[in-house]
Design a protein around this motif. Structure first.
Motif, short mmCIF file in Angstrom:
data_model
loop_
_atom_site.label_atom_id
_atom_site.label_comp_id
_atom_site.label_asym_id
_atom_site.label_seq_id
_atom_site.Cartn_x
_atom_site.Cartn_y
_atom_site.Cartn_z
N MET A 1 -10.97 -56.09 -69.83
CA MET A 1 -10.98 -54.91 -70.69
C MET A 1 -11.41 -55.30 -72.10
SD MET A 1 -7.80 -52.37 -71.37
CE MET A 1 -8.01 -50.95 -72.36
N LEU A 2 -12.33 -54.56 -72.65
CA LEU A 2 -12.84 -54.83 -73.99
C LEU A 2 -11.77 -54.54 -75.03
CD1 LEU A 2 -15.26 -55.50 -75.84
CD2 LEU A 2 -15.81 -53.06 -75.80
N LYS A 3 -11.52 -55.52 -75.91
CA LYS A 3 -10.59 -55.30 -77.01
C LYS A 3 -11.35 -54.78 -78.20
CE LYS A 3 -6.94 -58.50 -75.79
NZ LYS A 3 -6.03 -59.52 -76.28
N LEU A 4 -10.79 -53.75 -78.83
CA LEU A 4 -11.40 -53.12 -79.99
C LEU A 4 -10.53 -53.35 -81.21
CD1 LEU A 4 -12.24 -49.68 -78.34
CD2 LEU A 4 -13.81 -51.60 -78.70
N SER A 5 -11.17 -53.57 -82.35
CA SER A 5 -10.46 -53.77 -83.60
C SER A 5 -11.25 -53.06 -84.70
CB SER A 5 -10.35 -55.27 -83.90
OG SER A 5 -9.59 -55.51 -85.06
N ALA A 6 -10.54 -52.56 -85.70
CA ALA A 6 -11.20 -51.88 -86.81
C ALA A 6 -10.53 -52.27 -88.12
CB ALA A 6 -11.15 -50.36 -86.62
N GLY A 7 -11.33 -52.32 -89.19
CA GLY A 7 -10.77 -52.71 -90.47
C GLY A 7 -11.58 -52.23 -91.65
N LEU A 8 -11.03 -52.48 -92.83
CA LEU A 8 -11.66 -52.08 -94.09
C LEU A 8 -11.82 -53.29 -94.99
CD1 LEU A 8 -9.62 -48.84 -94.92
CD2 LEU A 8 -11.84 -49.01 -93.76
N LEU A 9 -12.97 -53.37 -95.63
CA LEU A 9 -13.25 -54.44 -96.58
C LEU A 9 -13.31 -53.81 -97.97
CD1 LEU A 9 -13.96 -57.40 -97.09
CD2 LEU A 9 -16.35 -56.84 -96.56
N MET A 10 -12.26 -54.05 -98.76
CA MET A 10 -12.20 -53.52 -100.12
C MET A 10 -12.98 -54.45 -101.05
SD MET A 10 -8.92 -52.21 -102.40
CE MET A 10 -7.90 -53.64 -102.13
N PHE A 11 -13.72 -53.85 -101.99
CA PHE A 11 -14.47 -54.63 -102.97
C PHE A 11 -14.25 -54.04 -104.35
CE2 PHE A 11 -17.34 -51.25 -101.68
CZ PHE A 11 -17.97 -50.87 -102.85
N ARG A 12 -14.50 -54.88 -105.36
CA ARG A 12 -14.47 -54.41 -106.74
C ARG A 12 -15.65 -55.03 -107.48
NH1 ARG A 12 -8.96 -57.33 -109.11
NH2 ARG A 12 -9.74 -59.48 -109.03
N LEU A 13 -16.16 -54.28 -108.44
CA LEU A 13 -17.34 -54.70 -109.19
C LEU A 13 -17.01 -54.83 -110.67
CD1 LEU A 13 -19.83 -52.13 -107.62
CD2 LEU A 13 -19.41 -54.48 -106.89
N SER A 14 -17.59 -55.83 -111.29
CA SER A 14 -17.48 -55.99 -112.73
C SER A 14 -18.78 -56.58 -113.23
CB SER A 14 -16.29 -56.89 -113.11
OG SER A 14 -16.58 -58.23 -112.79
N ARG A 15 -18.93 -56.67 -114.54
CA ARG A 15 -20.15 -57.26 -115.09
C ARG A 15 -20.27 -58.73 -114.71
NH1 ARG A 15 -20.02 -56.01 -121.09
NH2 ARG A 15 -19.25 -53.92 -120.84
N GLU A 16 -19.15 -59.40 -114.59
CA GLU A 16 -19.16 -60.84 -114.34
C GLU A 16 -19.40 -61.18 -112.88
OE1 GLU A 16 -16.09 -59.50 -115.84
OE2 GLU A 16 -17.26 -59.47 -117.67
N LYS A 17 -18.80 -60.39 -111.96
CA LYS A 17 -18.88 -60.77 -110.55
C LYS A 17 -18.46 -59.62 -109.65
CE LYS A 17 -14.28 -62.63 -110.90
NZ LYS A 17 -13.75 -63.42 -111.93
N GLU A 18 -18.91 -59.70 -108.41
CA GLU A 18 -18.46 -58.79 -107.37
C GLU A 18 -17.47 -59.57 -106.52
OE1 GLU A 18 -21.77 -59.69 -107.66
OE2 GLU A 18 -22.54 -57.93 -108.69
N GLU A 19 -16.38 -58.92 -106.11
CA GLU A 19 -15.36 -59.60 -105.32
C GLU A 19 -14.95 -58.75 -104.12
OE1 GLU A 19 -12.67 -62.12 -108.38
OE2 GLU A 19 -12.51 -59.95 -108.59
#
Length: 161
Positions: free
Chosen positions: A1-19
Motif C-alpha cells: 500500500m502506498l504511503k502518503l505524506s503531506a507538509g508545508l515549507l515555511m520561508f521568510r525573506l529579508s534583504r540579507e537572506k532567504e531562509e
C-alpha cells in the motif's frame, strides 16, 4: 500500500537572506543525528483525506503554529522509502524556541518493555538555503530547489553539501 505524506515549507525573506524553517525529529533514534535528518513539518495521511488539509494539520501538530497566508504548491516527491510526499510553501515567521509538538509513544530502551513518550519534533530552526540543503533529508532537497526557483533566489550547488 502506498504511503502518503503531506507538509508545508515555511520561508521568510529579508534583504540579507532567504531562509526556510525545518524541524528535527524527536525521540532517541534521532537525538544525535543532524546532517540530512531535518525535514519540513509533514506527516502521513489516508487516501480519503485531502492532502492540503493534512499538510496544514501536520504543520500545526508538529509546531503548534497555525499556518496562514498564500500557499504555493511544490508538487510531489517520491522518497527513497517509496512514500509519496506532497508539499506547499508559504511565507511566515516564528520564534523556533516557542514551537510545541505533539507526542508519540515507543518502547525505550528497545526490549525493555517500558513505553515512553517523546515529542514528534524536538526543535525547529531557520536556515539559509545553502545550509538547509545540508540539513534536510536527501529525499526532500527537491522541495528546497523548487521553492528557490519560485522565489528566484540562488541556492548553493550540491557540492556545498
Amino acid at each position: 500500500m502506498l504511503k502518503l505524506s503531506a507538509g508545508l515549507l515555511m520561508f521568510r525573506l529579508s534583504r540579507e537572506k532567504e531562509e526556510v524553517f525545518l524541524v528535527h525529529p524527536g525521540g532517541p533514534l534521532w537525538a544525535k543525528k543532524d546532517l540530512a535528518s531535518w525535514s519540513l513539518p509533514k506527516g502521513e495521511y489516508p487516501e480519503s483525506e485531502d492532502a492540503f488539509g493534512a499538510a496544514v494539520r501536520e504543520f500545526e501538530e508538529e509546531t503548534g503554529i497555525r499556518p496562514e497566508g498564500q500557499f504555493t504548491a511544490l508538487g510531489q516527491i517520491r522518497q527513497p522509502s517509496g512514500k509519496l510526499v506532497t508539499a506547499w510553501a508559504f511565507e511566515g515567521d516564528c520564534d523556533p524556541t516557542t514551537i510545541t509538538s505533539n507526542l508519540f509513544s515507543m518502547e525505550w530502551p528497545t526490549g525493555s518493555g517500558r513505553m515512553q513518550e517523546f515529542p514528534e519534533v524536538d526543535r525547529g530552526e531557520w536556515f539559509p538555503f545553502d545550509v538547509a540543503r545540508q540539513k534536510i533529508s536527501k529525499g526532500q532537497v527537491d522541495f528546497l530547489e523548487r521553492l528557490a526557483a519560485h522565489l528566484g533566489c540562488p541556492m548553493a550547488s550540491e557540492s556545498a553539501g
